[in-house]
Motif scaffolding. Structure first.
Motif, PDB file in Angstrom:
ATOM      1  N   LYS A   1       1.258   3.903  -2.860  1.00  0.00           N
ATOM      2  CA  LYS A   1       0.788   5.139  -3.151  1.00  0.00           C
ATOM      3  C   LYS A   1       1.896   6.784  -3.623  1.00  0.00           C
ATOM      4  CE  LYS A   1      -0.662   8.516   0.708  1.00  0.00           C
ATOM      5  NZ  LYS A   1      -0.151   9.703   0.331  1.00  0.00           N
TER       6      LYS A   1
ATOM      7  N   HIS B   1       0.872  -0.843   0.154  1.00  0.00           N
ATOM      8  CA  HIS B   1       0.288  -0.197   0.708  1.00  0.00           C
ATOM      9  C   HIS B   1       0.709   1.096  -0.119  1.00  0.00           C
ATOM     10  CE1 HIS B   1      -3.127   2.440   2.678  1.00  0.00           C
ATOM     11  NE2 HIS B   1      -2.930   3.176   0.957  1.00  0.00           N
ATOM     12  N   GLU B   2       1.742   1.488   1.310  1.00  0.00           N
ATOM     13  CA  GLU B   2       2.933   2.628   1.038  1.00  0.00           C
ATOM     14  C   GLU B   2       3.786   2.947  -0.469  1.00  0.00           C
ATOM     15  OE1 GLU B   2       4.959   1.605   4.404  1.00  0.00           O
ATOM     16  OE2 GLU B   2       3.635   2.326   6.012  1.00  0.00           O
TER      17      GLU B   2
ATOM     18  N   ASP C   1       1.837   8.508  -5.751  1.00  0.00           N
ATOM     19  CA  ASP C   1       2.295   9.984  -5.927  1.00  0.00           C
ATOM     20  C   ASP C   1       3.480  11.184  -7.033  1.00  0.00           C
ATOM     21  OD1 ASP C   1      -0.189  10.653  -4.158  1.00  0.00           O
ATOM     22  OD2 ASP C   1       1.638  10.155  -1.984  1.00  0.00           O
TER      23      ASP C   1
ATOM     24  N   ASP D   1      -5.385   4.502  -3.670  1.00  0.00           N
ATOM     25  CA  ASP D   1      -4.566   4.461  -1.964  1.00  0.00           C
ATOM     26  C   ASP D   1      -6.679   4.221  -1.119  1.00  0.00           C
ATOM     27  OD1 ASP D   1      -3.312   5.613   0.060  1.00  0.00           O
ATOM     28  OD2 ASP D   1      -4.366   6.962   0.140  1.00  0.00           O
TER      29      ASP D   1
END
Length: 437
Positions: free
Chosen positions: A79, A75-76, A83, A107
């Protein structure tokens, strides 16, 4: 009060120490074969299953936690990647708003997937594993109570066996004491010795009863719980993995849609880039053409430049007349041609001009033949046609042959003719951009 409390604690400590010593002695005697040990094969099998089930559950719980940690890490990473793309994506690029929405939706999807995995699968796993420590402690307690029961049983049995020996040992000192004691005290001494022997047997029997009761209570509970716990593992595994599989299926389905949307945006961005490059190349060509002087400026059709207009010869006039006759031109201005040239063109031995590549019935009146655009061409003058690759053009003869430049044709787009049935909207275009049909 403090002294009393200390005395109570010291007494409990002494009792516990004595129990441990007694148990250790009993286990040693059993190992040496000097004391029998109570065996329960069914219970031992249940304990083996319990240990196996607890080991498997512990490993599954550990792996499930590692899986959730990996999901959180993904997930991180996702993201950060989204971004990065959003920061690089310039405002005038195609799909800027769609790209920002995709990053936000991705996200949220990752967060929802991780949360539901934690709430369903991991919570169920933790609840399932929480019952093992208590049962494990009660199994250990049951083992200790079994040793106490065996010890009390052996003590009581030894008391029974030593009854006769004790009576013989008591009889000798008793006889001596009776001789030495007065007559009235002899009966009291005998009664006291008998009471002591009976008290020892009663205490041993009482201890055996207590030990047996405690052992049987905890043993009965575990005999009920262990098989039920062992049989519950299948249903639990089904619940956990069905939950994980269902959440994964939904997550990957939604993520697949978002990935397809991202692919489509990237494809359209590439098309936008190619179109911009094409327009820039065309503008550069036009700018270069504008730098030439009016006297030398000629129409150009990449990749072959437009040549200067040739002078009209008798042979060219004759070919034009033949063109007009074969195409059944209804309105043709040939006043510039002499009667002599016309007569020459109508001679029987006169050679045929151009072949249409299709029957006259397929072409509108006045059309010589059809061509297909092989490349895009952007008009630079008002009398030129814009062409896209694949366009079909109906080729027309020039009304005034002097207006025709070598390498250029006059025509009307077939699409315009089919819609309007009108040949008036016509323009010139480079012949080398087309292929005759």
């Amino acid at each position: 009060m403090s002294e009393t409390g200390k005395g109570v604690n010291a007494g409990k400590l002494a009792i516990n120490v004595q129990k441990r010593i007694t148990r250790a002695q009993e286990k040693m005697m059993q190992k040496l074969g000097k004391a029998d040990e109570t065996k329960d094969t069914a219970f031992e099998e249940g304990v083996a299953n319990f240990n196996k089930q607890m080991t498997e559950g512990t490993k599954l719980q550990k792996d499930l936690r590692a899986y959730l940690t990996a999901v959180k890490t993904m997930h991180e990473c996702s993201k950060h990647l989204q971004d990065c793309l959003a920061d690089m994506y310039e405002p005038d690029w195609f799909g800027k708003e769609e790209m920002d929405a995709l990053a936000e939706d991705t996200d949220l999807l990752w967060g929802d997937f991780h949360q539901k995995l934690s709430e369903s699968a991991l919570t169920s796993m933790d609840t399932y594993m929480a019952q093992f420590p208590d049962i494990k402690a009660r199994i250990a307690k049951r083992d200790r109570k079994l040793v106490d029961f065996d010890s009390a049983r052996h003590h009581f049995a030894s008391t029974q066996k030593s009854k006769k020996k004790d009576e013989a040992k008591i009889a000798k000192p008793l006889a001596l004491m009776e001789k030495a004691a007065p007559g009235w005290a002899q009966g009291i001494i005998t009664a006291h010795q008998v009471a002591q022997t009976n008290l020892s047997r009663s205490q041993a029997e009482e201890e055996l009863g207590k030990a047996q009761k405690v052992f049987e209570e905890i043993n009965y509970e575990l005999q009920e719980e262990l098989p039920n716990l062992w049989n519950s593992r299948v249903g639990f595994y089904v619940t956990v993995f069905q939950s994980v599989a269902g959440l994964e299926e939904k997550f990957h389905r939604e993520m697949g849609k978002m990935s397809q949307n991202l692919f489509d945006v990237m494809t359209k961005l590439e098309e936008q880039r190619e179109a911009n490059e094409e327009a820039a190349n065309h503008n550069a060509t036009v700018s270069e053409s504008d730098k030439t002087s009016p006297e030398t400026k000629l129409k150009q059709g990449p990749p072959v430049p437009r040549p200067p207009r040739p002078s009209l010869t008798i042979e060219a006039k004759q070919d034009i007349i033949n063109l007009f006759e074969n195409a059944v031109v209804t309105e043709t201005n040939v006043t510039a041609l002499s009667q002599t040239d016309i007569a020459v063109s109508k001679q029987p031995n006169s050679a045929t001009n151009v072949t249409n590549g299709s029957s006259d019935a397929e072409l509108p009146p006045g059309v010589i033949y059809k061509v297909k655009a092989m490349h895009d061409y952007a008009a630079t003058d008002s009398d030129e046609l814009d062409l896209k690759s694949g366009d079909i053009v109906l080729v027309l003869p020039f009304e005034n042959p002097d207006e025709q430049d070598d390498g250029w044709l006059l025509g009307v787009k077939e699409s315009h003719w089919l819609q309007n049935k009108d040949l008036a909207v016509k323009g010139v275009f480079p012949e080398n951009f087309t292929q005759k049909l």
